[in-house]
Motif scaffolding. Sequence first.
Motif, short mmCIF file in Angstrom:
data_model
loop_
_atom_site.label_atom_id
_atom_site.label_comp_id
_atom_site.label_asym_id
_atom_site.label_seq_id
_atom_site.Cartn_x
_atom_site.Cartn_y
_atom_site.Cartn_z
N GLU A 59 -4.98 4.65 -7.67
CA GLU A 59 -4.53 3.32 -8.08
C GLU A 59 -3.78 2.66 -6.91
OE1 GLU A 59 -1.13 3.59 -10.82
OE2 GLU A 59 -0.98 5.69 -10.26
N GLU A 60 -3.72 1.36 -6.93
CA GLU A 60 -2.92 0.59 -5.96
C GLU A 60 -1.50 1.14 -5.93
OE1 GLU A 60 -2.01 -2.92 -3.59
OE2 GLU A 60 -3.91 -2.22 -4.34
N GLY A 61 -0.95 1.30 -4.75
CA GLY A 61 0.47 1.65 -4.75
C GLY A 61 0.80 2.94 -4.04
N HIS A 62 -0.05 3.85 -3.89
CA HIS A 62 -0.07 4.81 -2.80
C HIS A 62 -1.38 5.48 -2.89
CE1 HIS A 62 2.04 6.38 -6.21
NE2 HIS A 62 1.91 7.62 -5.82
N HIS B 25 -7.34 6.95 0.09
CA HIS B 25 -6.78 5.60 0.11
C HIS B 25 -7.74 4.55 -0.44
CE1 HIS B 25 -3.37 6.46 2.81
NE2 HIS B 25 -4.15 7.37 3.29
N VAL C 189 0.86 -1.18 0.00
CA VAL C 189 0.00 0.00 0.00
C VAL C 189 0.90 1.24 0.00
CG1 VAL C 189 -1.79 1.31 1.23
CG2 VAL C 189 -1.86 -1.20 1.21
N GLU D 271 -12.61 6.87 2.18
CA GLU D 271 -11.90 7.00 3.45
C GLU D 271 -12.56 8.08 4.31
OE1 GLU D 271 -7.76 7.87 3.00
OE2 GLU D 271 -7.42 8.06 5.16
N THR E 58 -6.12 2.61 7.18
CA THR E 58 -5.43 2.41 5.91
C THR E 58 -5.95 1.10 5.32
OG1 THR E 58 -3.27 2.31 4.82
CG2 THR E 58 -3.45 1.17 6.92
N ARG E 59 -5.54 0.82 4.09
CA ARG E 59 -5.90 -0.46 3.49
C ARG E 59 -4.91 -1.53 3.92
NH1 ARG E 59 -5.22 -0.54 -2.24
NH2 ARG E 59 -3.89 1.27 -1.97
#
Lengths: 356, 356
Positions: free
Chosen positions: A353-356, A348, A55, B5, B128-129
């Motif tokens: 996108e996934e990844g931050h 979040h 994440v 979120e 958070t995820r």
Amino acid sequence: MRLSERELVSLIRRKLARSTASEGTIVGPGDDAAIIAPTPGEALALSTDAIVEDVHFRRRWATGFLLGLKSLLSSISDIFAMGARPRACLVSLGLSTWASPLFVEDLFEGMLKAAGRFGASIVGGNITRSNKLFIDMTVTGHLAPGNAITRAGAKVGDAIYVTGHLGGAALAAKHLFGGRIDRGRLAEVESFLRDDVAATPGDAQVELLSRFFAPPIRAEESSALAAAGICTSMIDISDGIGSDLREVCHESGVGAVIEIDSIPVFDRLPGSLAINRRDMLRLAISGGEDYELLFTVRQSDELRLQRLFQENDLCPITKIGRITPNSEGIVFLDNDGRPSEGFTGFDHFSTKEEGH
Amino acid sequence: MRLSERELVSLIRRKLARSTASEGTIVGPGDDAAIIAPTPGEALALSTDAIVEDVHFRRRWATGFLLGLKSLLSSISDIFAMGARPRACLVSLGLSTWASPLFVEDLFEGMLKAAGRFGASIVGGNITRSNKLFIDMTVTGHLAPGNAITRAGAKVGDAIYVTGHLGGAALAAKHLFGGRIDRGRLAEVESFLRDDVAATPGDAQVELLSRFFAPPIRAEESSALAAAGICTSMIDISDGIGSDLREVCHESGVGAVIEIDSIPVFDRLPGSLAINRRDMLRLAISGGEDYELLFTVRQSDELRLQRLFQENDLCPITKIGRITPNSEGIVFLDNDGRPSEGFTGFDHFSTKEEGH
């Protein structure tokens, strides 16, 4: 995981014992709870933050040292964002099987570097198993009870300021998550930051990556603002101006107008990673990870603010807009004075996108 | 995850706002950090603990309420294990996509029940995820600076005591992880605990499961022991006597001898889940999750200890052994007075199977 839980805890405690013992720590790591003596007459700030594998970072590029450093710096940033000073940190680790004892040692080495920079100490923690690594940090701080700068005090007409330059950390993150940074460069970044976490690297790519791993925590600026009592609200920019300003506006019950062209973007970009100004502005607004401060002051205090920063030789600050009535919402203006489309903040859970 | 979120944070804040605001909370949930006023003249206890999906619970059987309740109770237990009283809690969630808004609401309902039971409050947190759900909790507490009861003060000759009865929670965990408890029974447990988290259920299976989800936190006993100043060391039994006693011995630089037959095991077992005494002793020693207190007192204070517990109508306590020189190690004696083989403690990382 080749060490038992007990051996791993011993290893961590040896590591922590080598750091300067903090004044006022009555019971340190290794018991059911740590015990500290509060600073007499001061209130206590408490903040918690988590960093999760896949994440917030990828195992491929995050060394233990860089991850520990960045994690605890970003947690400490929340304490400064209240106008408080950090004091005692707790570190709760969820360790994946890939995390070797050496990785864990390095992780604490990075966290000790972060804590030590501000005279804070790591007084306790927890370890457990987890399929993906996570680091959950709690930082306590202290401040004069009346000095807390919340998100809730911005008033219509207040000027909106930010410290430093934005977007660099998000650009670095983009390249890191995109797999476009080789491990040799990361080793250079680590070597540089192990030596001096607060200096500015000469190499542009190393400097850009350092924005992500060692964001420029505004400790002195926070203390000066808290002592001067001129901020009506403050937040640290973890998710991008778009999202963090929305927090301030939401808590304060106000709107805001931002002049996009006035946003100070990070511009010492290495040739190989350079992007155009418009994209850099987009990263400043929606990228996050900068950990600069965004704060509001009454118009009548703007001169005092400028003098405060000049006389104390503090970091550059830039006025990026002003607070408006709630009904006007949050508006980003292009340099022709018209509302700009397509700028948003960080979420979040939905938009990113996934990844931050 | 259907909420953003921001929406999820709003939902949590509404939930927290309904709990009694704690005295001395200057800034509550929703800012960069919470701010509390320390209790004048008291030291501050800080503890952190994490609960992770598929390590400490399974999604299949852990309802939000039961998970929240158990998580925060076990974190609060660490504060009492120092002789301190809990005050402010921070909750950091790593949310998996399966965690619905209703689940999150229920999770906080359970945590509020746990905090409220001891007059503590939830003052902040983070979300958070995460691919597997985790709950990381930090609890602060307060105590007179000289009253902390650490793991490090046990002396040769001291008597070793435990509160309550052991092994029940581990037996419940065994059946939960083994998939041998149906959801209807869990609904009964939840319904019972929502009503009164501190009462004893009439049904034996509900009572056994309650040992796992609502361990009998020894608040009054901790306060009485801290005020009397007669404990030389104390720990809460989270991993089983074997492991937790080893912590005390390690920190105190001593050994111990335990008479296995004197260990008070939980014996109100439902017929369908009953096991023999030897296996129950094994769970008491190696199972964990009991959150009873293990403490040591000087022999000369044993009479005072007995009187303290009788006069204040506190829980049952049992002497299970004594502290010996370090060189003698930790020995478990069978009722024939010979060292018993095959009893050990809990280690998250090496000896135990997945899940317990």
